[in-house]
Design an enzyme around this catalytic site. Structure first.
Site, short mmCIF file in Angstrom:
data_model
loop_
_atom_site.label_atom_id
_atom_site.label_comp_id
_atom_site.label_asym_id
_atom_site.label_seq_id
_atom_site.Cartn_x
_atom_site.Cartn_y
_atom_site.Cartn_z
N GLY A 140 49.23 38.72 43.76
CA GLY A 140 49.40 40.00 43.09
C GLY A 140 50.56 40.83 43.62
O GLY A 140 50.77 40.93 44.82
N SER A 141 51.32 41.45 42.74
CA SER A 141 52.56 42.10 43.15
C SER A 141 53.12 42.96 42.03
O SER A 141 52.44 43.23 41.04
CB SER A 141 53.56 41.03 43.57
N ARG A 142 54.39 43.38 42.16
CA ARG A 142 55.00 44.26 41.18
C ARG A 142 56.49 43.95 41.07
O ARG A 142 57.13 43.54 42.04
CB ARG A 142 54.82 45.71 41.64
#
Length: 218
Positions: free
Chosen positions: A187-189
């Protein structure tokens, strides 16, 4: 005809390649699952390990999928699969579009425009959840592309679980729109900054597909 967002979200392991940079996580997991399955008939311990190990290996294969896509038409396309988290005017006239990537998304990022990679800078930082405002101080890789719209900045931001960003191309590389340029594990951006005068075509809460969803409007 450009690949639709609906069809793009039917990504599966059938015919999909695996992301570069997956090996350190994927190989030990698959090896453990395979070994426990082989020994399961003779060992109660191996049998107990086989089920969760196989489930984890399947999850890893799904997470590290890297499907082929028909790249859409448009000046700026999404560099990431995910959901638009925020759209924020910047002091210098640019507009930042932040895309949150959950562990269920494809985590291979793509070039938003054709151009030349002018810099790839790794910046150490923390690992708070990517949906948190403080994630702007997380571990990240800052990209700059020289394009027909001028300098385009894109930032890969690690999350609470993501502990490694893997760039695929170095500074000086010429890329086509939609080319694979890097991987964020878990999970990240991803943030992309649109130049002054470029209108945003997406909305907060909208799902995006890397290489498919158009970010700007004519």
């Amino acid at each position: 005809m450009p690949h639709s967002q609906t069809s793009a979200h039917r990504d599966s392991l059938v015919g999909a390649r695996l992301a570069r940079g997956a090996s350190p996580w994927l190989l030990p997991t698959v090896a453990t699952a395979a070994l426990s399955l082989v020994r399961a008939r003779r060992s109660g311990v191996a049998k107990a390990v086989a089920v969760p190990a196989t489930a984890l290996a399947a999850g890893m294969l799904w997470f590290f999928r890297d499907p082929e896509r028909e790249i859409a038409q448009g000046r700026v396309i999404s560099p990431a699969d995910g959901v638009v988290q925020s759209i924020m005017p910047w002091k210098d006239g640019r507009t930042r579009v932040a895309i949150f990537m959950s562990p269920l998304n494809v985590h291979v990022n793509r070039a938003p425009l054709a151009g030349t990679v002018t810099s790839v800078e790794h910046i150490p930082g923390g690992f708070v959840p990517a949906f948190n405002k403080e994630s702007e101080n997380n571990e990240r890789v800052v990209w700059h592309f020289d394009t027909e719209l001028g300098d385009i900045e894109m930032i890969q931001i690690a999350g609470a679980v993501a502990r490694r960003i893997v760039p695929y191309v170095p500074q000086g590389t010429k890329v086509e729109q939609g080319d694979r340029i890097g991987l964020i594990r878990f999970g990240s951006r991803v943030d992309i900054y649109l130049p002054e005068g470029v209108e945003v075509a997406v909305e907060v809460g909208q799902k995006t597909v890397a290489g498919v969803t158009r970010i700007d409007r004519d």
